[in-house]
Design a protein around this motif. Structure first.
Motif, PDB file in Angstrom:
ATOM      1  N   ARG A   1      35.500  -9.922 -48.812  1.00 45.60           N
ATOM      2  CA  ARG A   1      34.643  -8.772 -48.951  1.00 45.60           C
ATOM      3  C   ARG A   1      34.711  -7.877 -48.050  1.00 45.60           C
ATOM      4  O   ARG A   1      34.534  -6.450 -48.490  1.00 45.60           O
ATOM      5  CB  ARG A   1      33.384  -9.363 -49.385  1.00 45.60           C
TER       6      ARG A   1
ATOM      7  N   LYS B   1      35.231  -3.616 -57.337  1.00 45.67           N
ATOM      8  CA  LYS B   1      35.802  -3.816 -56.168  1.00 45.67           C
ATOM      9  C   LYS B   1      35.879  -2.419 -55.570  1.00 45.67           C
ATOM     10  O   LYS B   1      35.652  -2.302 -54.412  1.00 45.67           O
ATOM     11  CB  LYS B   1      37.173  -4.546 -56.510  1.00 45.67           C
TER      12      LYS B   1
ATOM     13  N   ASP C   1      32.387  -1.536 -54.482  1.00 48.89           N
ATOM     14  CA  ASP C   1      32.029  -2.214 -53.433  1.00 48.89           C
ATOM     15  C   ASP C   1      32.819  -1.853 -52.048  1.00 48.89           C
ATOM     16  O   ASP C   1      32.218  -1.785 -51.000  1.00 48.89           O
ATOM     17  CB  ASP C   1      32.414  -3.837 -53.674  1.00 48.89           C
TER      18      ASP C   1
END
Length: 349
Positions: A134, A166, A169
């Motif tokens: 992450r 993604k 994020d």
């Protein structure tokens, strides 16, 4: 901690590479000890061998525990007792294991809070790197900052790996890091396209992700075609650039920032910075290695630590909000350039 100076841990990297050379050169300036307390994680015997072979002058103080670090000296913490054969320029299992042991001890001490920031010495690339995590891999220099949405993926897998979630994020992590780690109050982020021309990924994934980031109050713009974006100098107008995969970000970064460049992981609690070069086995032991990236990695880590402290302090006891803020759309409109015109005239700052 007893001393107020920031404690900087530095792992020695592959012992057959340039790790010790760039570390000892970077720490030879007495001014460094005014900024921080360095703690090299490695081997006194190996360090002495490198120092003698290249006629370096940096002295170090041997310790067994980080708690014993002398704030007025360059400290070298013993991470293993075994003899290690130094064979300059030759990557071996033994030299790689020495790097691994230093890193393992540093990670252990980091979890215990025995130092403030970590600089990782140069090692050979992992032939089987971790797939994805992450955290955001970021490359930073005085010229440009580039974050990577995906890392360590074959090109044929990149398109499938890129999703709206993604990008949002990684873009959010990038935005937070630019504010918290680099003290940029309202960062502008350019998001690169995947393809040389507008295609399915741009229409169905990247554009919606940019819109989602903008809806969160993040100044995100794009997608921009990579070669025209960098070739036109448009990167000058942004605080960060979000690339879709390794080469799309790494190649222009190394071209624009051949010196003073570092890598870091954004989105993790610890401050971990790495010089933007490998062990350089071809020049190991010759005294030719440039320590500027290592020195800049130390400076960057110190700055990040201080910036985080400044950023977090008011958030720990916030004042009540007395009014409703309206987000300014002026900059967004200014950067919302049509695809066919976006490279004709770079937007004004």
């Amino acid at each position: 901690m007893e001393d107020r100076k920031i404690r900087v841990a530095i792992t020695h990297g592959d012992t057959n590479g340039i790790g010790y050379e760039v570390i000892l050169k970077a720490l030879e300036d007495p001014m460094m000890l005014e900024l921080c307390t360095p703690i090299i994680y490695g081997s006194p015997k190996v360090a002495s061998y490198h120092r003698k072979a290249m006629e370096l002058e940096t002295q170090f103080y041997t310790i067994n525990n980080a708690e014993d670090a002398n704030p007025d000296k360059v400290n070298l913490l013993v991470t293993f007792d075994e003899e290690v054969k130094v064979d300059f320029g030759q990557p071996t299992d033994e030299s790689a294991e020495a790097a691994r042991k230093a890193m393992a001890r540093a990670k252990e001490d980091l979890q215990k809070g025995l130092f403030d920031v970590l600089i990782t010495g140069p090692v050979k690339s992992n032939p089987n790197p971790p797939r994805e995590d992450r955290a955001l891999t970021m490359m930073a220099s005085d010229m440009v900052r580039i974050g990577l949405v995906t890392t360590h993926l074959p090109i044929k897998e990149v398109a499938q790996a890129i999703t709206v979630e993604k990008i949002v994020d990684k873009g959010t992590i990038f935005h937070t890091s630019l504010r918290r780690d680099f003290r940029i109050s309202s960062p502008r982020i350019a998001v690169l396209a995947l393809n040389p021309q507008q295609g399915t990924e741009e229409e169905q994934v990247i554009k919606p992700a940019v819109e989602a980031l903008e809806a969160k109050g993040i100044q995100a713009y794009g997608p921009y075609v990579a070669d025209e974006f960098f070739g036109s100098g448009l990167y000058y107008d942004f605080d960060g650039v979000l690339a879709m995969y390794d080469d799309q970000g790494v190649v222009p970064f190394k071209t624009l920032a051949p010196e003073y460049a570092v890598k870091l992981k954004a989105g993790i609690s610890a401050v971990v910075v790495t010089p933007d070069h490998g062990p350089a086995f071809d020049i190991a032991g010759k005294g030719e290695a440039d320590e500027q990236s290592m020195r800049h990695a130390i400076y960057t880590a110190i700055d990040m630590f201080r910036h985080r402290a400044d950023y977090d302090e008011p958030l720990s006891n916030p004042l009540p909000k007395l009014y409703h803020e309206k987000r300014e759309d002026g900059d967004k409109a200014r950067f919302a350039i049509k695809a066919k015109d976006q490279f004709k005239t770079p937007p004004e700052k």
